[in-house]
Design an enzyme around this catalytic site. Structure first.
Site, PDB file in Angstrom:
ATOM      1  N   ASP A 147       0.861  -1.176   0.000  1.00 27.91           N
ATOM      2  CA  ASP A 147       0.000   0.000   0.000  1.00 27.91           C
ATOM      3  C   ASP A 147       0.895   1.223   0.000  1.00 27.91           C
ATOM      4  O   ASP A 147       2.035   1.173   0.467  1.00 27.91           O
ATOM      5  CB  ASP A 147      -0.905   0.040   1.236  1.00 27.91           C
ATOM      6  CG  ASP A 147      -0.157   0.597   2.454  1.00 27.91           C
ATOM      7  OD1 ASP A 147      -0.309   1.796   2.744  1.00 27.91           O
ATOM      8  OD2 ASP A 147       0.601  -0.155   3.088  1.00 27.91           O
ATOM      9  N   CYS A 183      -1.692   3.076 -21.982  1.00 28.39           N
ATOM     10  CA  CYS A 183      -2.681   2.941 -20.910  1.00 28.39           C
ATOM     11  C   CYS A 183      -4.098   3.112 -21.462  1.00 28.39           C
ATOM     12  O   CYS A 183      -4.337   3.921 -22.364  1.00 28.39           O
ATOM     13  CB  CYS A 183      -2.407   4.001 -19.832  1.00 28.39           C
ATOM     14  SG  CYS A 183      -3.566   3.972 -18.450  1.00 28.39           S
ATOM     15  N   CYS A 187      -6.848   8.344 -19.894  1.00 28.62           N
ATOM     16  CA  CYS A 187      -6.100   8.175 -21.144  1.00 28.62           C
ATOM     17  C   CYS A 187      -7.021   7.878 -22.330  1.00 28.62           C
ATOM     18  O   CYS A 187      -6.695   8.219 -23.467  1.00 28.62           O
ATOM     19  CB  CYS A 187      -5.062   7.064 -20.988  1.00 28.62           C
ATOM     20  SG  CYS A 187      -3.653   7.530 -19.938  1.00 28.62           S
ATOM     21  N   HIS A 234      -5.621   7.897 -13.327  1.00 27.26           N
ATOM     22  CA  HIS A 234      -4.554   7.285 -14.124  1.00 27.26           C
ATOM     23  C   HIS A 234      -3.545   6.560 -13.244  1.00 27.26           C
ATOM     24  O   HIS A 234      -3.187   5.409 -13.508  1.00 27.26           O
ATOM     25  CB  HIS A 234      -3.830   8.329 -14.972  1.00 27.26           C
ATOM     26  CG  HIS A 234      -2.577   7.777 -15.579  1.00 27.26           C
ATOM     27  ND1 HIS A 234      -2.581   7.042 -16.740  1.00 27.26           N
ATOM     28  CD2 HIS A 234      -1.282   7.804 -15.152  1.00 27.26           C
ATOM     29  CE1 HIS A 234      -1.345   6.633 -17.017  1.00 27.26           C
ATOM     30  NE2 HIS A 234      -0.545   7.090 -16.062  1.00 27.26           N
TER      31      HIS A 234
END
Length: 378
Positions: free
Chosen positions: A271, A309, A314, A340
């Protein structure tokens, strides 16, 4: 329950069964500190961004809105409309960060709220009760995170106290999970390995807690100021002593390169606030390296942030437009950038898993570990 499916060197590919669904490992947890990702991204968005697990913050939710409120609302899953696993930290790291406002005793930690200054107390039992109220999938044991470097004598005493606290966490979790009023009676509990940068203390602590029968084991107290190579060295030393049949979690880490290198050393779970925090400051992770979206050269750039991506940002917007949003101070800039970066991190884990499945993770590491920390050239 954790099932180890295959290995490549020390790198592991597995499946983690939880009360809120199975998770393919290795995986990354998106950090929703106050039950929300900073940047205006909701739980509904997270499904499209391929999020597997959300991490929420025990300390912050205890202060606001209050774990009793979340309990009355049916627990975190219902409160934030998220049906996949949630991990809650114990509050230990946040208390560590309040070094000027806290006093550590055997019973727990006394500290002042960063919001209004009122005096508060959290010990092992309190942390378990708060996390039980939140009804997360995985609760973290209450520990002390010491700064690096710290005197050896203090680190040794701290680790011994953390082990005693762990025993209290185990007992209180068992009690809470047997209560008829508990929302999630199958809540899992992870232990946290501590020991600063002292190899022998770290190893001995992992041996001790590894025999205590937890659902998973975290490496804590790293990425808090020590050089990256020191972190890798600690992982090399400690992970061979972590139970092989339980998931291993490196807390608060890190960059894409950090994640690749830690997977190579045997870590299963990660994380970090980095993808969302960096995104809100226009720093974008791409498959060609790191870009800064406000750069003048993107003023007329019609390409997406990353041509490789297919995240919502995107698919729909250009570098030129997103640069304009940042320059104009529009909130949409941060939202698109956060979308993103989270999607990038989750896709990174997909690609790591695929490479492990196909026995080519070593090649993947050789290519992407240096590339993903480099500056984007185009």
């Amino acid at each position: 329950m954790f099932v180890l499916k295959r290995t490549e060197g020390r790198a592991r590919r597995g499946l983690f069964h939880t009360p809120h669904g199975d998770i393919e490992t290795p995986f990354f947890m998106n950090v929703g500190t106050a039950a929300a990702i900073k940047g205006g991204v909701s739980s509904v968005d997270l499904r499209e961004l391929k999020t597997r697990v959300e991490l929420c913050n025990t300390y912050h939710l205890h202060l606001r809105p209050g774990d009793d409120i979340i309990y009355k609302m049916g627990g975190l899953h219902k409160f934030m409309n998220w049906d996949k696993p949630i991990l809650t930290d114990s509050g230990g790291f946040q208390v560590f960060s309040l070094s000027k406002l806290r006093k550590i005793k055997e019973e727990g930690v006394y500290f002042a709220s960063h919001i209004d200054g009122r005096r508060l107390f959290i010990g092992p039992e309190e942390s378990m009760r708060i996390q039980s109220h939140l009804a997360s999938t995985i609760a973290m044991a209450f520990d002390e995170c010491v700064e690096n470097p710290a005197p050896r004598e203090y680190v040794q005493r701290s680790v011994e106290r953390t082990t005693r606290w762990l025993g209290r966490c185990i007992d209180e979790m068992a009690r809470l999970n047997s209560e008829p009023s508990t929302i999630n009676p199958k809540q899992m509990l992870f232990a946290i390995n501590q020991g600063g940068t002292y190899d022998d203390i770290r190893v001995e602590h992992m041996k001790t807690i590894g025999g205590m029968g937890l659902d998973g084991y975290a490496i804590g107290g790293l990425a808090v100021g020590e050089p990256t190579e020191v972190m890798y060295h600690i992982l090399d030393e400690v992970l061979p002593y972590a139970p092989a049949d339980k998931p291993r979690y490196l807390m608060g880490v890190g960059t894409p390169s950090n994640i690749i290198e830690a997977v190579w050393r045997g870590v299963d779970m990660f994380d970090c606030v980095m993808p969302s925090r960096n995104a809100r400051h226009a720093t974008i992770f791409t498959w060609g390296g790191i870009m800064h979206a406000t750069n003048e050269r993107y003023k007329l750039d019609e390409r997406p942030l990353d041509p490789q991506c297919d995240c919502p940002a995107c698919r729909n917007f250009s570098r030129a437009y997103i640069r304009h949003l940042f320059k104009a101070g529009e909130q949409l800039a941060g939202r698109l950038a956060v979308q993103h970066n989270l999607y990038f991190y989750n896709t990174l884990m997909d690609r790591i898993n695929e490479a492990l499945d196909e026995g080519r993770f070593g090649e993947f590491r050789d290519k992407y570990s240096p590339l993903l920390e480099s500056k984007l050239e185009d």
